[in-house]
Design a protein around this motif. Structure first.
Motif, PDB file in Angstrom:
ATOM      1  N   SER A   1      23.251  54.873  32.574  1.00  0.00           N
ATOM      2  CA  SER A   1      21.768  55.424  32.889  1.00  0.00           C
ATOM      3  C   SER A   1      21.899  56.851  32.230  1.00  0.00           C
ATOM      4  CB  SER A   1      21.692  55.634  34.411  1.00  0.00           C
ATOM      5  OG  SER A   1      20.526  56.329  34.767  1.00  0.00           O
ATOM      6  N   GLU A   2      22.856  57.394  32.449  1.00  0.00           N
ATOM      7  CA  GLU A   2      23.262  58.803  31.647  1.00  0.00           C
ATOM      8  C   GLU A   2      23.106  58.899  30.491  1.00  0.00           C
ATOM      9  OE1 GLU A   2      23.715  62.956  31.051  1.00  0.00           O
ATOM     10  OE2 GLU A   2      22.974  61.968  32.814  1.00  0.00           O
ATOM     11  N   LEU A   3      23.896  57.898  29.764  1.00  0.00           N
ATOM     12  CA  LEU A   3      23.700  57.754  28.351  1.00  0.00           C
ATOM     13  C   LEU A   3      22.467  57.596  27.786  1.00  0.00           C
ATOM     14  CD1 LEU A   3      25.415  57.422  25.660  1.00  0.00           C
ATOM     15  CD2 LEU A   3      25.360  54.781  26.044  1.00  0.00           C
ATOM     16  N   ALA A   4      21.489  56.660  28.375  1.00  0.00           N
ATOM     17  CA  ALA A   4      20.364  56.305  28.001  1.00  0.00           C
ATOM     18  C   ALA A   4      19.300  57.753  28.203  1.00  0.00           C
ATOM     19  CB  ALA A   4      19.579  55.335  29.027  1.00  0.00           C
ATOM     20  N   ARG A   5      19.528  58.311  29.274  1.00  0.00           N
ATOM     21  CA  ARG A   5      18.730  59.570  29.491  1.00  0.00           C
ATOM     22  C   ARG A   5      19.310  60.463  28.318  1.00  0.00           C
ATOM     23  NH1 ARG A   5      19.458  64.218  30.213  1.00  0.00           N
ATOM     24  NH2 ARG A   5      21.643  64.040  30.609  1.00  0.00           N
ATOM     25  N   TRP A   6      20.422  60.744  27.899  1.00  0.00           N
ATOM     26  CA  TRP A   6      20.884  61.593  27.107  1.00  0.00           C
ATOM     27  C   TRP A   6      20.338  61.358  25.607  1.00  0.00           C
ATOM     28  CZ3 TRP A   6      23.676  60.764  22.433  1.00  0.00           C
ATOM     29  CH2 TRP A   6      24.074  61.962  21.919  1.00  0.00           C
ATOM     30  N   ALA A   7      20.223  60.104  25.265  1.00  0.00           N
ATOM     31  CA  ALA A   7      19.452  59.523  23.948  1.00  0.00           C
ATOM     32  C   ALA A   7      18.119  59.679  23.804  1.00  0.00           C
ATOM     33  CB  ALA A   7      20.047  58.187  23.668  1.00  0.00           C
ATOM     34  N   ARG A   8      17.681  59.702  25.186  1.00  0.00           N
ATOM     35  CA  ARG A   8      16.180  59.744  24.945  1.00  0.00           C
ATOM     36  C   ARG A   8      15.650  61.216  24.914  1.00  0.00           C
ATOM     37  NH1 ARG A   8      15.531  57.423  29.885  1.00  0.00           N
ATOM     38  NH2 ARG A   8      15.644  59.341  30.840  1.00  0.00           N
ATOM     39  N   ASP A   9      16.461  62.051  25.986  1.00  0.00           N
ATOM     40  CA  ASP A   9      15.792  63.359  26.344  1.00  0.00           C
ATOM     41  C   ASP A   9      16.531  64.384  25.526  1.00  0.00           C
ATOM     42  OD1 ASP A   9      14.022  62.024  27.857  1.00  0.00           O
ATOM     43  OD2 ASP A   9      15.250  62.127  29.754  1.00  0.00           O
ATOM     44  N   ASP A  10      17.886  64.403  25.418  1.00  0.00           N
ATOM     45  CA  ASP A  10      18.440  65.397  25.182  1.00  0.00           C
ATOM     46  C   ASP A  10      18.927  65.798  23.545  1.00  0.00           C
ATOM     47  OD1 ASP A  10      18.951  66.002  27.742  1.00  0.00           O
ATOM     48  OD2 ASP A  10      20.968  65.793  27.771  1.00  0.00           O
ATOM     49  N   LEU A  11      18.742  64.920  22.830  1.00  0.00           N
ATOM     50  CA  LEU A  11      19.013  65.114  21.498  1.00  0.00           C
ATOM     51  C   LEU A  11      18.125  66.132  20.711  1.00  0.00           C
ATOM     52  CD1 LEU A  11      19.460  61.550  20.174  1.00  0.00           C
ATOM     53  CD2 LEU A  11      21.434  63.373  20.665  1.00  0.00           C
ATOM     54  N   ALA A  12      16.776  66.357  21.214  1.00  0.00           N
ATOM     55  CA  ALA A  12      15.968  67.312  20.798  1.00  0.00           C
ATOM     56  C   ALA A  12      16.422  68.842  21.076  1.00  0.00           C
ATOM     57  CB  ALA A  12      14.537  67.296  21.446  1.00  0.00           C
ATOM     58  N   PHE A  13      17.314  68.919  21.793  1.00  0.00           N
ATOM     59  CA  PHE A  13      17.956  70.281  22.243  1.00  0.00           C
ATOM     60  C   PHE A  13      19.112  70.766  21.506  1.00  0.00           C
ATOM     61  CE2 PHE A  13      15.429  68.830  25.815  1.00  0.00           C
ATOM     62  CZ  PHE A  13      14.144  69.673  26.054  1.00  0.00           C
ATOM     63  N   ILE A  14      19.592  69.567  20.622  1.00  0.00           N
ATOM     64  CA  ILE A  14      20.809  70.114  19.904  1.00  0.00           C
ATOM     65  C   ILE A  14      20.453  70.947  18.580  1.00  0.00           C
ATOM     66  CG2 ILE A  14      22.589  69.257  18.530  1.00  0.00           C
ATOM     67  CD1 ILE A  14      22.391  66.605  20.323  1.00  0.00           C
TER      68      ILE A  14
ATOM     69  N   ASN B   1      20.236  72.466  15.083  1.00  0.00           N
ATOM     70  CA  ASN B   1      20.428  72.062  13.821  1.00  0.00           C
ATOM     71  C   ASN B   1      20.695  70.652  13.756  1.00  0.00           C
ATOM     72  OD1 ASN B   1      20.432  74.946  12.995  1.00  0.00           O
ATOM     73  ND2 ASN B   1      22.397  75.148  13.966  1.00  0.00           N
ATOM     74  N   LEU B   2      20.016  69.916  14.675  1.00  0.00           N
ATOM     75  CA  LEU B   2      20.307  68.247  14.515  1.00  0.00           C
ATOM     76  C   LEU B   2      19.150  67.732  13.701  1.00  0.00           C
ATOM     77  CD1 LEU B   2      21.753  65.864  15.531  1.00  0.00           C
ATOM     78  CD2 LEU B   2      20.032  65.474  17.216  1.00  0.00           C
ATOM     79  N   THR B   3      19.158  67.212  12.514  1.00  0.00           N
ATOM     80  CA  THR B   3      18.555  66.574  11.437  1.00  0.00           C
ATOM     81  C   THR B   3      17.978  65.318  11.915  1.00  0.00           C
ATOM     82  OG1 THR B   3      20.273  65.809  10.202  1.00  0.00           O
ATOM     83  CG2 THR B   3      19.482  67.865   9.772  1.00  0.00           C
ATOM     84  N   ALA B   4      17.090  64.916  11.455  1.00  0.00           N
ATOM     85  CA  ALA B   4      16.532  63.661  11.910  1.00  0.00           C
ATOM     86  C   ALA B   4      17.574  62.599  11.709  1.00  0.00           C
ATOM     87  CB  ALA B   4      15.120  63.447  11.261  1.00  0.00           C
ATOM     88  N   PRO B   5      18.225  62.519  10.536  1.00  0.00           N
ATOM     89  CA  PRO B   5      19.061  61.473  10.234  1.00  0.00           C
ATOM     90  C   PRO B   5      20.179  61.462  11.098  1.00  0.00           C
ATOM     91  CG  PRO B   5      18.356  62.422   8.080  1.00  0.00           C
ATOM     92  CD  PRO B   5      17.666  63.047   9.249  1.00  0.00           C
ATOM     93  N   MET B   6      20.700  62.842  11.682  1.00  0.00           N
ATOM     94  CA  MET B   6      21.673  62.749  12.440  1.00  0.00           C
ATOM     95  C   MET B   6      21.286  62.371  14.006  1.00  0.00           C
ATOM     96  SD  MET B   6      23.303  66.560  11.490  1.00  0.00           S
ATOM     97  CE  MET B   6      24.299  66.765  12.842  1.00  0.00           C
ATOM     98  N   ALA B   7      20.080  62.716  14.140  1.00  0.00           N
ATOM     99  CA  ALA B   7      19.693  62.207  15.584  1.00  0.00           C
ATOM    100  C   ALA B   7      19.477  60.452  15.539  1.00  0.00           C
ATOM    101  CB  ALA B   7      18.155  62.693  15.751  1.00  0.00           C
TER     102      ALA B   7
END
Length: 152
Positions: free
Chosen positions: A46-59, A61-67
């Motif tokens: 559950s936490e992994l899914a939430r992280w992948a869905r919600d938290d990547l936007a807050f990293i 210098n994360l580029t679209a390919p890295m995300a």
């Protein structure tokens, strides 16, 4: 004694190390220990899914390919977690079958394990549930003698 190669061999060694009059209770504790493993896996998934869905936007210098790569990796980790969950369910099924074999026909044995852990999706936490209150958690197997995940 050689190391066990299979889950069944491990269970046999575990059971042999427990005095005969304590085996059913020990297996009951083991059964809910494996269910605790499922609770951890479910919480982690559950936490992994939430992280992948919600938290990547807050990293930063994360580029679209890295995300996208991170989401792909999260998917692979989720698949590994699913495999671990299936193995834990196989262990539950094996322990349940052995408990049913040891149980005296028509008996209602008393157990020392009163609580079981399960993942509560609503609160996104692992909680302890009273085994004397069947139905408190919809997925928790309250009858350890007849565990069959395919029946759900």
């Amino acid at each position: 004694m050689p190391e066990p190669q299979t889950l069944a061999e491990s269970l046999e060694q575990y059971e042999a190390a427990v005095p005969e009059d304590e085996r059913l209770d020990a297996l009951h504790r083991l059964f809910y220990g494996f269910y605790g493993r499922i609770a951890i896996i479910d919480r982690t998934t559950s936490e992994l899914a939430r992280w992948a869905r919600d938290d990547l936007a807050f990293i930063d210098n994360l580029t679209a390919p890295m995300a996208e790569a991170l989401r792909d990796n999260a998917l692979h980790v989720g698949q590994d977690l699913f495999g671990a969950r299936m193995r834990a369910m196989s262990a539950l099924r094996l322990v349940s079958a052995r408990m049913a074999e040891l149980r005296a026909r028509g008996s209602e044995p008393a157990f020392t394990q009163r609580w079981a852990l399960a993942f509560d999706e609503a609160s996104e936490t692992v909680r302890a549930y009273d085994l004397a209150e069947p139905g408190e958690h919809p997925d928790l197997p309250y009858d350890p003698f007849s565990y069959d995940p395919a029946a759900e």
